[in-house]
Design a protein around this motif. Structure first.
Motif, short mmCIF file in Angstrom:
data_model
loop_
_atom_site.label_atom_id
_atom_site.label_comp_id
_atom_site.label_asym_id
_atom_site.label_seq_id
_atom_site.Cartn_x
_atom_site.Cartn_y
_atom_site.Cartn_z
N LYS C 45 0.82 -1.21 0.00
CA LYS C 45 0.00 0.00 0.00
C LYS C 45 0.86 1.26 0.00
CE LYS C 45 -1.90 -1.24 3.89
NZ LYS C 45 -1.15 -2.48 4.07
N SER C 46 1.78 1.33 0.94
CA SER C 46 2.61 2.54 1.03
C SER C 46 3.43 2.71 -0.24
CB SER C 46 3.54 2.47 2.24
OG SER C 46 2.80 2.30 3.41
N THR C 47 3.93 1.60 -0.74
CA THR C 47 4.73 1.66 -1.96
C THR C 47 3.91 2.23 -3.11
OG1 THR C 47 5.78 -0.36 -1.16
CG2 THR C 47 6.27 0.30 -3.41
N PHE C 86 2.42 10.98 5.13
CA PHE C 86 3.21 9.74 5.19
C PHE C 86 2.75 8.84 6.32
CE2 PHE C 86 7.07 10.27 2.47
CZ PHE C 86 6.69 11.46 1.89
N GLN C 87 3.14 7.58 6.19
CA GLN C 87 2.79 6.63 7.25
C GLN C 87 3.50 6.99 8.55
OE1 GLN C 87 3.26 2.56 6.09
NE2 GLN C 87 2.42 1.78 8.00
N ASP C 88 4.76 7.43 8.45
CA ASP C 88 5.51 7.75 9.65
C ASP C 88 5.61 9.27 9.78
OD1 ASP C 88 7.27 8.11 11.66
OD2 ASP C 88 8.74 6.65 10.94
N MET C 163 -3.51 9.83 1.96
CA MET C 163 -3.12 9.63 3.35
C MET C 163 -2.78 8.17 3.62
SD MET C 163 -5.40 11.98 5.76
CE MET C 163 -5.53 13.75 5.55
N ASP C 164 -1.61 7.98 4.22
CA ASP C 164 -1.18 6.62 4.56
C ASP C 164 -1.45 6.39 6.05
OD1 ASP C 164 -0.12 4.16 4.32
OD2 ASP C 164 1.86 4.79 3.64
N GLU C 165 -2.45 5.62 6.34
CA GLU C 165 -2.87 5.33 7.72
C GLU C 165 -3.00 6.58 8.57
OE1 GLU C 165 -1.28 1.95 9.55
OE2 GLU C 165 -0.73 1.02 7.65
N PRO C 166 -3.93 7.44 8.20
CA PRO C 166 -4.02 8.71 8.93
C PRO C 166 -4.48 8.56 10.37
CG PRO C 166 -5.85 8.50 7.39
CD PRO C 166 -4.91 7.37 7.11
MG LIG Z 1 2.45 1.08 4.81
#
Ligand SMILES: [Mg+2]
Ligand SMILES: Nc1ncnc2c1ncn2[C@@H]1O[C@H](COP(=O)(O)OP(=O)(O)OP(=O)(O)O)[C@@H](O)[C@H]1O
Ligand SMILES: Nc1ncnc2c1ncn2[C@@H]1O[C@H](COP(=O)(O)OP(=O)(O)OP(=O)(O)O)[C@@H](O)[C@H]1O
Ligand SMILES: [Mg+2]
Lengths: 268, 349, 276, 276
Positions: C45-47, C86-88, C163-166
């Motif tokens: 997903k993030s990729t 970002f996720q992080d 949004m990555d895992e907001p």
């Molecule tokens: Mg991810």
């Protein structure tokens, strides 16, 4: 290692201090930089036997401390941290120069005089640099550099390096913390873990740095940091610069303490 | 690797080196601007941070009782190429000077030169590149890093000696200083070489792309290098000569320049003050033996005993009394300002 | 506005170490759609989001944003339209204060300082952290960092929000705030999350990824109630579609509500949940 | 075993910048208890765990682990008993492969290499990532990192398990796996999370923190069903105790089930949730 973490917290302390709002903080960053440079040049221009003549220069840091409402203890601690290094070099002077000189009726070795002179100069110069950043902050310092026509690419490089230092030291301290939690019996790092540690840190920081840089790009970054409003040079700024420079130059030309002293001893 | 401190150099030496470094930096920036790609910018920042952190780890040098830390210049040169490496070194040292007073703003030029120039522009192109000219292997990385680190550190250390002596702030005799510095830096050089080799090998295995990019940077033609070197040596000679000329004519270059500026229209007042003051001074003799003439003594300070600025019991006593008063006054002023400020905060709150 | 359309054609991507993270993906996203991208850990997903943003470039296939192919050249243009969280959050916060960080984007567009301030305060209020504006980002707690990261993208007022895992790491109140914010955002939005309840609330369409490939693409309701599909992709039914602890015994009344009682036996006993 | 008791007495802690993160906290945890620590973002949960582990030291008050005060001296002894999973998995992984990382703890106890291997594989299986064992930790996806971080602590077989948001970023299957794992762990466990459903499933007792102080301390059921308390602390009812979308219309049957319908109107319509 604790060294590194200390310096990170020192850097962050200075960052915090730079965000205060005092009259010193509001002086234009370029003016503060120039004042500092004049100060350093004047202090360093004293010859190596000078001690007394250097003393008036302590007014500068003391007034900045007072007006900028900076905490004295933590900054003094930072300065003291540098001293051993200077002592290390200066201490050779007394070893090499045994010739004696009469000073206030006491015979002392000239080596010690030069040593003391170096020590004072060092304390003053180090303090001046630290006070500059503690009242300006990295972002505004960068603005001053840009006004001096330092190329964008170099200023950006400095800002990024500065930013990544926290990323990296944080990464290191986290790794060390994780390590010590899972190796309860040990003191410090096992030597065999060092290699993988250094490499890991480097690679992790590479990746993190790339992501941070990407995040900056994604938000429209094109190489120029915009730090909000930085006012134009005002009359107040110029007056600040002129006043200090005048003081430095007078104190350089006339040995004020001797002047005061002879007036005083003369009166008595 | 040792950092020069502000307190150890004279304005003349500091100024010369600052000018020289600025020249090299400007050249590097120009070179870099043509070929800068996206990935290089964060990489420079990261490597800067890495070397910054590495410089904080002190290790003791066996057999000497002293300790040293890495310079990191070779690492930067190899991973980033000479231009980016040099600039990165400059930014590290600037941050250190600002935040830790390590080195210093005046000594900035000296430090960048000592740590950055020899590594990036001498050791890297002429030694490291020679070892790895037929492609990279871990053995070649090792030999190249080792040899270049050793040479670069010796040059850097010698440069520190010269700068210190030219500044005339310490009493160290030349030979003794050299004998002290060079062997220590031999030891540091070995550690530096080992660490550089280890890290380069590690990066080469994990991210070969990074190393290839730096190595392929073909901008480094020999001609341009020669040009840099000649331009540089001319600059050093000219600037150094200028500085030392007025430094010897007038040991404190600053005073010379002050008189110069004081002579111009805008700053007429100080000149007047200065003259009247020195008249008063010679009349009242409040400042025995402390005037511009004293500085003439300094020129020969290294050689003759009489070079010691005349100190007699009288001046020393007034000096000590005056010094104490000055200090007390300074501390008192600071204290009063703080008190007033605190009061203000209290009343407003 | 057709230029908000995002198209992915036969996308392939491998990490430098050879790990194949994305394999032959194709889909189109139209203006105003709300897309949830779900899948197990490591599904890609993030990729995928990084490829959409041009942070990575594909090994094969292409990404089109409004008919413009994402390449190095077109990046600046494309990125003005897309905003990504970002996720992080540590990757996203790089200035010395939260305010500076949120102001970074608008300032890069050379807005007037007062406009910048307005945008910043608006964004901070939307995520509920105006009180943190003068704090340094590295001094924040995990959840506070995430809120700040979201604000830093909102202040740019992007056309497409990615949004990555907001909601991960957010407390329930802040999570609710982000959900409301997402619901009120009218333009295109693409969200990845493991919080399937949030996805169910905010997205109309869902793409399920499994080991770098698209396993399903359909309406949120169809997909999130298809237990077999979810199970086979390392997922579970959203809690809100799982069997209710109150009417729990009336099992299987609706086709999509099966097994799993969330409150475990013991807790249930203590709750004295007797069916009336 | 009394030495598993953890006692916190009048704890105070401020961060170096003067931010007061913990103010006068006191509580005791007995052997075998399962404690959930909940609170809004920035309430002080992670800080509290760091104080328990001796990563930070209190400004006032003390932490006792089995009658031993946590100080620099007693740290090694205490840390042998406690295993902690950090909020950010990046904080936890430092070796070159996942296997090495998980093996790191056991190896420090000087176990035989075969015992180490057994423990490592056991831990990896418990969190469901044996296939990642030879990957480099920094190359993993967010959720994969978290699983690896959990495994690296499990392999140490601690007497007390402390986890800071163990399920955030995990896909639903992995989350379920962690929940099962926590349930099967017999010794003391202390868990912080915003995933209140997980807390409800795994913890019997809950401590609610608000702005660095204890706002409530009681049984999971009492606290997690007290909507007013939760609301005032920036939290919400766990999804599983919120009104069920199926029997949604039968409002207020139980005192603790009020408002909030999780599936929004629209989705609900599409689900054709008609009450039979
Ligand atoms: Mg991810
Ligand atoms: N830098 C990297 N180098 C090599 N492989 C990577 C890298 N980053 C991620 N991967 C791998 O690529 C795959 C996809 O990762 P990605 O981060 O896209 O997963 P994800 O779906 O976002 O998972 P999560 O839900 O855990 O965030 C994973 O198997 C991961 O291990
Ligand atoms: N290094 C630090 N320096 C100063 N303040 C900090 C630091 N770390 C955290 N804080 C502050 O201390 C408070 C408590 O932080 P903590 O990380 O314990 O919160 P938390 O309850 O774990 O929140 P979350 O749910 O978001 O993880 C927060 O207000 C935070 O901003
Ligand atoms: Mg936390």
């Amino acid at each position: 290692m604790s060294n590194m973490i200390n310096s990170l917290s020192n850097m962050r302390l200075l960052d915090d201090l730079a965000r205060k709002e005092t009259f010193i903080h509001r002086i234009h960053p370029l003016i503060k930089l120039l004042t500092t440079v004049v100060y350093l040049t004047v202090v360093v221009s004293f010859e190596r036997y000078e001690i007394i003549g250097l003393l008036p220069f302590i007014f500068y840091p003391i007034l900045i401390f007072a007006f900028a409402e900076l905490p004295v203890a933590p900054i003094l601690k930072m300065i003291l941290l540098i001293e051993p290094f200077i002592i290390g070099i200066g201490i050779l002077n007394p070893l090499f120069d045994h010739s004696k000189v009469l000073f206030g009726g006491i015979a002392i070795s000239k080596g010690w005089v030069t040593f003391l002179s170096i020590l004072i100069k060092c304390s003053l110069t180090v303090t001046a640099s630290i006070l500059l950043i503690a009242t300006t902050g990295m972002d505004r310092f960068a603005v001053a550099l840009r006004m001096l026509k330092i190329p964008k690419i170099f200023v950006l490089q400095i800002l990024l390096t500065y930013r990544y230092i926290s990323v990296l030291i944080e990464e290191v301290s986290r790794m060390i913390r994780a390590y010590s939690l899972r190796a309860p019996g040990q003191k410090g790092l096992k030597w065999s873990a060092w290699g993988s540690f250094a490499g890991q840190i480097l690679l992790r920081t590479f990746e993190r740095a790339e992501r941070v840089y990407q995040a900056m790009n994604l938000r429209g970054f094109t190489g120029e940091y915009y730090t909000g409003d930085i006012a134009k040079l005002s009359f107040k700024d110029l007056a600040y610069f002129a006043a200090w420079s005048l003081f430095f130059i007078i104190a350089r030309i006339y040995n004020i303490p001797v002047l005061i002293g002879s007036l005083f001893t003369g009166v008595i | 690797m040792m950092h020069m401190a502000d307190a150890l150099i004279s304005p003349a030496v500091g100024g010369t080196m600052l000018a020289t470094t600025a020249g090299v930096a400007a050249y590097s920036i120009k070179k870099l601007q043509n070929e800068l790609d996206e990935k290089k910018i964060p990489l420079m920042g990261v490597m800067g941070a890495f070397v910054f952190a590495a410089q904080m780890i002190n290790f003791s040098i066996p057999g000497t009782g002293s300790s040293g830390h890495l310079g990191g210049g070779m690492l930067l040169a190899i991973l980033l190429g000479p231009y980016a490496g040099f600039l990165t070194m400059a930014s590290i040292l600037l941050i250190q000077a600002l935040f830790f007073g390590d080195g210093g703003l005046l000594a900035f030029g000296c430090n960048v030169f000592n740590l950055g120039f020899y590594t990036c522009f001498i050791a890297y192109p002429f030694i490291y590149k020679w070892f790895t000219r037929k492609g990279i292997t871990s053995k070649r990385i090792f030999a190249g890093s080792m040899a270049s680190a050793l040479v670069a550190l010796q040059l850097g250390a010698f440069s520190v000696v010269l700068e210190t002596l030219l500044s005339g702030k310490t009493e160290l005799p030349f030979e003794k200083f050299v004998l002290l510095m060079q062997p220590i830096h031999l030891a540091i050089g070995i550690v530096e070489g080992l660490v550089t080799a280890a890290i380069i090998t590690f990066v080469w295995r994990a991210r070969p792309d990074i190393l290839e990019k730096a190595a392929n940077e073909e901008a480094f033609g020999n001609i341009s290098m020669k040009k840099v070197l000649t331009a540089l040596s001319i600059a050093v000679v000219v600037v150094g000569g200028l500085f030392s000329w007025f430094a010897s004519a007038n040991p404190d270059g600053l005073e010379w320049s002050i008189e110069k500026t004081a002579g111009t229209a805008e700053l007429e007042a100080p000149d007047g003050i200065h003259e009247t003051l020195s008249e008063i001074q010679s009349k009242t003799a409040l400042l025995p033996d402390y005037d511009f003439k004293a500085s003439e003594n300094e020129k020969t300070a290294g050689q003759a005993e009489n070079a010691w600025p005349a100190v007699n019991a009288g001046t020393s006593v007034s000096g000590i009394v005056g010094g104490a008063l000055t200090l007390a006054l300074a501390v008192f002023t600071g204290w009063v300002i703080m008190l007033i400020k605190r009061r203000k905060i209290k009343t407003t709150a | 506005m057709s230029h908000h359309k995002i198209e992915v054609r036969n996308l392939y991507f491998s990490y430098p170490d050879g790990h194949k993270a994305i394999k032959n993906m194709s889909f189109s996203i139209y203006h105003g759609e709300s897309i949830g991208i779900i899948g197990a850990n490591g599904a890609g997903k993030s990729t995928l989001l990084m490829l959409l943003m041009g942070v990575y470039f594909p090994d094969g296939g292409e990404v089109l944003v409004g008919d413009v192919r994402v390449t190095k050249k077109t990046l600046p243009m494309i990125r003005q339209r897309l905003g990504m969280v970002f996720q992080d959050p540590d990757d996203q916060l790089f200035m010395t204060t939260v305010y500076e960080d949120v102001a970074f984007g608008p300032r890069n567009y050379k807005l007037e300082e007062e406009d910048v301030e307005r945008r910043v305060m608006q964004a901070l209020e939307k995520v509920g952290i105006p009180h943190l504006k003068d704090r340094a980002p590295y001094k924040l707690s995990g959840g506070e960092k995430r809120s700040a990261a979201i604000a830093s993208v909102l202040s740019m007022q992007p056309d497409v929000l990615i949004m990555d895992e907001p909601t991960s790491g957010l407390d329930p109140k802040s999570r609710r705030r982000v959900i409301d914010l997402l619901k009120s955002f009218e333009h295109t939005k693409i969200i990845t999350s493991h919080d399937l309840d949030m996805v169910l609330e905010t997205c109309k369409r869902i793409i399920v990824i499994k080991k770098g490939e698209i396993a399903a693409d359909g309406t949120a309701v169809d997909i999130l109630s298809n237990e077999d599909l979810l199970n086979s992709c390392g997922l579970e039914l959203p809690l809100s579609l799982q069997k209710c602890p109150v009417c729990g015994t009336s099992k299987g009344k609706f086709g999509y509500i099966h097994e799993k009682i969330v409150v475990d036996k013991e807790a249930k006993k203590e709750l004295r949940l007797t069916r009336e």
